[in-house]
Design a protein around this motif. Structure first.
Motif, PDB file in Angstrom:
ATOM      1  N   ARG A   1       0.829  -1.206   0.000  1.00  6.98           N
ATOM      2  CA  ARG A   1       0.000   0.000   0.000  1.00  6.98           C
ATOM      3  C   ARG A   1       0.861   1.252   0.000  1.00  6.98           C
ATOM      4  N   LEU A   2       0.550   2.175  -0.906  1.00  5.35           N
ATOM      5  CA  LEU A   2       1.180   3.483  -0.950  1.00  5.35           C
ATOM      6  C   LEU A   2       0.163   4.555  -0.571  1.00  5.35           C
ATOM      7  N   THR A   3       0.596   5.533   0.209  1.00  8.37           N
ATOM      8  CA  THR A   3      -0.236   6.683   0.544  1.00  8.37           C
ATOM      9  C   THR A   3       0.482   7.929   0.056  1.00  8.37           C
ATOM     10  N   VAL A   4      -0.174   8.672  -0.843  1.00  9.33           N
ATOM     11  CA  VAL A   4       0.439   9.845  -1.467  1.00  9.33           C
ATOM     12  C   VAL A   4      -0.230  11.095  -0.901  1.00  9.33           C
ATOM     13  N   THR A   5       0.574  11.984  -0.312  1.00  3.30           N
ATOM     14  CA  THR A   5       0.095  13.265   0.195  1.00  3.30           C
ATOM     15  C   THR A   5       0.713  14.375  -0.640  1.00  3.30           C
ATOM     16  N   LEU A   6      -0.118  15.268  -1.163  1.00  2.05           N
ATOM     17  CA  LEU A   6       0.333  16.299  -2.085  1.00  2.05           C
ATOM     18  C   LEU A   6       0.583  17.627  -1.378  1.00  2.05           C
ATOM     19  N   GLY A   7       1.488  18.410  -1.950  1.00  4.43           N
ATOM     20  CA  GLY A   7       1.801  19.734  -1.424  1.00  4.43           C
ATOM     21  C   GLY A   7       2.091  20.697  -2.562  1.00  4.43           C
ATOM     22  N   ASN A   8       2.475  21.922  -2.174  1.00  8.25           N
ATOM     23  CA  ASN A   8       2.862  22.965  -3.125  1.00  8.25           C
ATOM     24  C   ASN A   8       1.685  23.432  -3.982  1.00  8.25           C
ATOM     25  N   ALA A   9       0.482  23.484  -3.394  1.00  8.84           N
ATOM     26  CA  ALA A   9      -0.696  24.003  -4.082  1.00  8.84           C
ATOM     27  C   ALA A   9      -1.740  24.376  -3.045  1.00  8.84           C
ATOM     28  N   ASP A  10      -2.766  25.120  -3.469  1.00  4.51           N
ATOM     29  CA  ASP A  10      -3.861  25.532  -2.591  1.00  4.51           C
ATOM     30  C   ASP A  10      -4.990  24.516  -2.719  1.00  4.51           C
TER      31      ASP A  10
ATOM     32  N   ILE B   1      -8.315  22.199  -1.656  1.00  3.01           N
ATOM     33  CA  ILE B   1      -9.591  22.287  -0.944  1.00  3.01           C
ATOM     34  C   ILE B   1      -9.902  20.895  -0.421  1.00  3.01           C
ATOM     35  N   VAL B   2      -9.871  20.728   0.895  1.00  2.00           N
ATOM     36  CA  VAL B   2     -10.064  19.420   1.506  1.00  2.00           C
ATOM     37  C   VAL B   2     -11.482  19.343   2.061  1.00  2.00           C
ATOM     38  N   THR B   3     -12.219  18.313   1.615  1.00  2.00           N
ATOM     39  CA  THR B   3     -13.594  18.093   2.061  1.00  2.00           C
ATOM     40  C   THR B   3     -13.707  16.683   2.603  1.00  2.00           C
ATOM     41  N   ASN B   4     -14.085  16.557   3.885  1.00  2.00           N
ATOM     42  CA  ASN B   4     -14.196  15.243   4.530  1.00  2.00           C
ATOM     43  C   ASN B   4     -12.908  14.430   4.379  1.00  2.00           C
ATOM     44  N   GLY B   5     -11.775  15.115   4.506  1.00  3.08           N
ATOM     45  CA  GLY B   5     -10.486  14.441   4.437  1.00  3.08           C
ATOM     46  C   GLY B   5     -10.006  14.116   3.040  1.00  3.08           C
ATOM     47  N   ARG B   6     -10.732  14.527   2.021  1.00  5.59           N
ATOM     48  CA  ARG B   6     -10.377  14.211   0.627  1.00  5.59           C
ATOM     49  C   ARG B   6     -10.056  15.497  -0.120  1.00  5.59           C
ATOM     50  N   GLY B   7      -9.058  15.419  -1.027  1.00  2.48           N
ATOM     51  CA  GLY B   7      -8.773  16.568  -1.869  1.00  2.48           C
ATOM     52  C   GLY B   7      -7.303  16.850  -2.090  1.00  2.48           C
ATOM     53  N   ARG B   8      -6.415  16.266  -1.228  1.00  3.28           N
ATOM     54  CA  ARG B   8      -4.988  16.553  -1.397  1.00  3.28           C
ATOM     55  C   ARG B   8      -4.131  15.290  -1.328  1.00  3.28           C
ATOM     56  N   GLY B   9      -4.660  14.157  -1.775  1.00  4.71           N
ATOM     57  CA  GLY B   9      -3.864  12.940  -1.769  1.00  4.71           C
ATOM     58  C   GLY B   9      -4.672  11.744  -2.207  1.00  4.71           C
ATOM     59  N   PHE B  10      -3.990  10.619  -2.404  1.00  7.14           N
ATOM     60  CA  PHE B  10      -4.652   9.409  -2.880  1.00  7.14           C
ATOM     61  C   PHE B  10      -3.813   8.208  -2.484  1.00  7.14           C
ATOM     62  N   THR B  11      -4.275   7.017  -2.833  1.00  9.52           N
ATOM     63  CA  THR B  11      -3.603   5.784  -2.455  1.00  9.52           C
ATOM     64  C   THR B  11      -3.177   4.999  -3.687  1.00  9.52           C
ATOM     65  N   GLY B  12      -2.251   4.082  -3.481  1.00  5.55           N
ATOM     66  CA  GLY B  12      -1.784   3.244  -4.574  1.00  5.55           C
ATOM     67  C   GLY B  12      -1.521   1.831  -4.096  1.00  5.55           C
ATOM     68  N   PHE B  13      -1.459   0.912  -5.047  1.00  8.64           N
ATOM     69  CA  PHE B  13      -1.204  -0.497  -4.741  1.00  8.64           C
ATOM     70  C   PHE B  13      -0.101  -0.993  -5.662  1.00  8.64           C
TER      71      PHE B  13
END
Length: 359
Positions: A250-259, A261-273
């Motif tokens: 499992r990979l967890t990707v957290t993004l940065g260097n942008a503005d 909008i996070v809603t219910n914990g979603r909006g700035r990252g995703f997961t990978g397999f």
């Protein structure tokens, strides 16, 4: 007295004229009330398909289409309905609504009458047997291409390959059965089950070797496909700092260097397999695979007065320092700065470039 007959003649003529006029008069009279028009015929509000939810291979069953009217009445419109099915190899339906099971499986039957339609799911399997379905997975991610086989019990010999998201379904099992699951790069799995109704059984696989190490910091670039000329220029190429954490496959990707909008914990990252082959599948949102529709976007970024939303499935290959492939999904824009973001001001669906370079 000669005057009397003359008076009688005049009086008789006047009475006759009055009687004639009364016979030709409109009873309502000029300007009288107009009889109301007849009420409109009841309209069809929906179509209902009546029939069994299961049919055996080789069995034929008559389906019925009922039109439900605005006044609550029901009209049998089977003969006037257009019938179809998603999978004629599994179930055939003729023009009169006669359904015939062909081989084990399930499909949808569709009925259309005028501007109204309805659909109904039907299982095709031997009488008295059941459907066993589930997900083949590792670390919570579905594994496609795994072979799931009934090796003993009723349904012995049935086999299927897990599909998108690891889903599988076996049709025609019953009682105590043994299920064998295998895929290259994983340990074989054997399960004994007692199947007494339609049900689900997930399969957890264990890899035979450890995955390569992909944790670290990357530059993620998403490049809109050539078909996306309708998107604003700033939405066609997006670049982020991507911090990748890893726990086994499992990979967890957290993004940065942008503005973001996070809603219910979603909006700035995703997961990978990470597949055993080191192919990496990233899920950038939640989807309805039946309609191929992105329901939740995992990248939501505000750029000036514009919001860019990105979602899809990225299938990539990994080499030292680089993860690259294709994002199949959607890039859309909105003028809104908070959820819900619909209606979208522009949208593009299809394949897009996806590249992560280690920093």
């Amino acid at each position: 007295m000669p005057i009397r007959p003359r008076h009688l003649l005049v009086a008789g003529a006047a009475g006759f004229a009055l009687l004639l006029a009364s016979c030709n008069r409109n009873p309502a009279g000029p300007g009288g009330p107009t009889p109301p028009p007849p009420p409109p015929a009841p309209a069809t509000v929906r179509i209902e398909i009546v029939g069994p939810s299961e049919i055996a291979p080789g069995e034929s069953v008559q389906l019925t289409a009922n039109a439900i009217k605005t006044d609550g009445s029901v009209e049998n419109v089977t003969a006037q309905t257009q019938w179809s099915t998603n999978s004629p190899a599994i179930l055939q339906v003729n023009t009169s609504g006669l359904a015939t099971g062909k081989t084990n499986g399930e499909t949808f039957v569709h009925a259309r009458f005028g501007q109204r339609g309805a659909s109904r799911g039907i299982l095709v399997l031997p009488s008295g047997t059941f459907r066993l379905s589930g997900t083949v997975k590792e670390s919570g991610f579905g594994i496609d291409g795994a072979s799931v086989t009934v090796i003993s019990g009723i349904g012995e010999g049935l086999t299927v390959q897990s599909g998108s998201g690891g889903f599988y379904a076996l049709y025609g099992v019953k009682g105590v059965v043994r299920i064998h699951t295998k895929k290259d790069g994983y340990q074989n799995t054997l399960q004994q089950l007692d199947v007494t109704a339609h049900g689900t059984q997930d399969v957890e696989m264990v890899a035979v070797r450890e995955r390569a190490d992909f944790k670290g910091v990357y530059t993620l670039t998403i490049l809109a496909g050539a078909q996306c000329s309708s998107l604003p220029a700033e939405a066609r190429r997006r670049e982020y700092v991507a911090n990748v954490a890893q726990d086994g496959a499992r990979l967890t990707v957290t993004l940065g260097n942008a503005d973001f909008i996070v809603t219910n914990g979603r909006g700035r990252g995703f997961t990978g397999f990470v597949e055993v082959s080191n192919e990496i599948r990233f899920s950038v949102g939640d989807f309805s695979f039946y309609y191929y529709y992105v329901e939740t976007f995992d990248i939501v970024e505000r750029i000036g007065n514009l919001t860019v939303l990105i979602g899809g499935i990225a299938i990539t290959t990994a080499t030292p320092g680089r993860i690259a492939g294709t994002l199949s999904g959607s890039i859309v824009t909105s003028a809104k700065s908070a959820a819900p973001f619909t209606p979208f001001s522009a949208q593009c669906h299809g394949n897009h470039g996806f590249e992560m370079l280690r920093r």
